[in-house]
Design a protein around this motif. Structure first.
Motif, short mmCIF file in Angstrom:
data_model
loop_
_atom_site.label_atom_id
_atom_site.label_comp_id
_atom_site.label_asym_id
_atom_site.label_seq_id
_atom_site.Cartn_x
_atom_site.Cartn_y
_atom_site.Cartn_z
N ASP A 26 10.20 -42.96 12.54
CA ASP A 26 11.31 -42.67 12.40
C ASP A 26 11.82 -42.38 12.30
OD1 ASP A 26 13.79 -44.20 11.92
OD2 ASP A 26 12.42 -46.15 11.70
N ILE A 27 13.53 -41.45 13.08
CA ILE A 27 14.49 -40.59 12.45
C ILE A 27 15.25 -40.25 11.55
CG2 ILE A 27 16.28 -41.08 13.95
CD1 ILE A 27 16.94 -37.42 14.09
N ASP A 28 15.86 -41.40 11.86
CA ASP A 28 16.59 -42.39 10.44
C ASP A 28 15.74 -42.98 9.36
OD1 ASP A 28 19.53 -43.20 11.57
OD2 ASP A 28 17.96 -44.71 12.71
N HIS A 29 14.66 -42.96 9.49
CA HIS A 29 14.31 -43.27 8.01
C HIS A 29 13.53 -41.61 7.03
CE1 HIS A 29 10.99 -45.34 5.30
NE2 HIS A 29 10.35 -44.31 5.03
N THR A 30 13.52 -41.16 8.54
CA THR A 30 13.00 -39.93 8.04
C THR A 30 13.76 -39.11 6.84
OG1 THR A 30 11.36 -39.49 9.72
CG2 THR A 30 11.83 -37.26 8.42
N PHE A 31 14.89 -38.44 8.01
CA PHE A 31 16.36 -38.40 6.72
C PHE A 31 16.53 -38.93 5.46
CE2 PHE A 31 20.54 -37.32 6.33
CZ PHE A 31 21.07 -36.45 7.08
N GLU A 32 16.51 -40.31 5.52
CA GLU A 32 17.13 -41.33 4.95
C GLU A 32 15.98 -40.43 3.24
OE1 GLU A 32 19.45 -43.81 1.95
OE2 GLU A 32 19.63 -42.50 4.17
N VAL A 33 14.26 -40.70 3.81
CA VAL A 33 13.00 -39.89 2.75
C VAL A 33 14.21 -38.86 2.26
CG1 VAL A 33 11.03 -39.85 2.44
CG2 VAL A 33 12.14 -41.52 3.52
N PHE A 34 14.55 -38.03 2.97
CA PHE A 34 14.81 -36.40 2.88
C PHE A 34 15.36 -36.51 1.24
CE2 PHE A 34 15.45 -32.45 2.09
CZ PHE A 34 14.29 -31.39 2.15
N VAL A 35 17.27 -36.94 2.43
CA VAL A 35 18.16 -36.99 1.09
C VAL A 35 18.57 -38.06 -0.04
CG1 VAL A 35 19.43 -35.83 3.19
CG2 VAL A 35 19.73 -37.84 3.42
N ALA A 36 17.81 -39.00 0.68
CA ALA A 36 18.75 -39.78 -0.77
C ALA A 36 17.13 -40.07 -1.87
CB ALA A 36 18.77 -41.05 -0.24
N ALA A 37 15.95 -40.37 -0.91
CA ALA A 37 14.47 -40.25 -2.16
C ALA A 37 13.93 -39.55 -2.57
CB ALA A 37 13.54 -41.30 -1.37
N ILE A 38 14.48 -37.66 -2.14
CA ILE A 38 13.66 -36.49 -2.91
C ILE A 38 13.46 -36.19 -4.32
CG2 ILE A 38 16.10 -35.70 -2.88
CD1 ILE A 38 15.19 -32.53 -1.63
N GLY A 39 14.58 -36.93 -4.74
CA GLY A 39 13.66 -37.13 -5.99
C GLY A 39 12.67 -37.57 -6.51
N ALA A 40 12.20 -38.21 -5.57
CA ALA A 40 10.82 -39.61 -5.79
C ALA A 40 9.69 -38.40 -4.97
CB ALA A 40 10.74 -40.97 -4.69
#
Length: 168
Positions: A26-40
């Protein structure tokens, strides 16, 4: 009576680099993975200044916020500054990983409850000289050789894999 003359059309010499991918999330999870988990998930080797020294990548989630990598020794290398911040739909930032600053915009479009289209547009190539456009970046060939096109395709594929991974 003479017909009015139209101004000449100037072709776009340095078109933006555009890439997109579909993410089964979903869009919320995808956006969150991009910006909050980008280091991973971001492929710091070769797409960062610090490469193997990168400990984390951080988004200061607001207009004017920095996007930066932090190295093992505490060194900070700034990737750019957020110009637009509209979670979970889009953000745009300056990009300082080029010889002169350019601009990157990512858009996130919900295509269904668990399907998101993520598109990137990397623009502002007019700021670079012909020689700079041909310089190798993280990949050989620079802008003129398609390295940015290939690089963004690789990055979006890594995002999709990270966002689609089952929770651990």
């Amino acid at each position: 009576m003479t017909a009015p003359t139209e101004p000449p059309v100037t072709p776009l010499r340095r078109p933006p680099v555009r890439q997109a991918t579909l993410v089964r999330s979903d869009i919320d999870h995808t956006f969150e993975v991009f910006v909050a988990a980008i280091g991973a998930w971001w492929p710091v080797q070769p797409f960062s200044a610090g490469r193997d020294q990168v400990r984390d990548v951080t988004f200061e989630q607001r207009v004017g916020g920095r996007v930066y990598e932090t190295w093992q020794d505490g060194t900070v290398a700034v990737w750019g500054e957020l110009l637009i911040w509209e979670p979970p739909h889009r953000f745009a930032m300056t990009w300082t990983g080029t010889p002169a600053p350019t601009e990157v915009e990512l858009t996130f479009t919900a295509l269904g409850p668990a399907l998101t289209r993520v598109a990137v547009e990397h623009r502002g190539w007019e700021a670079l000289s012909e020689a700079q456009l041909a310089q190798d970046c993280a990949l050989p060939g620079g802008y003129t050789g398609g390295a940015y096109r290939d690089g963004w395709a690789t990055i979006l594929a890594r995002l999709a894999a990270a966002a689609e991974a089952p929770p651990s």
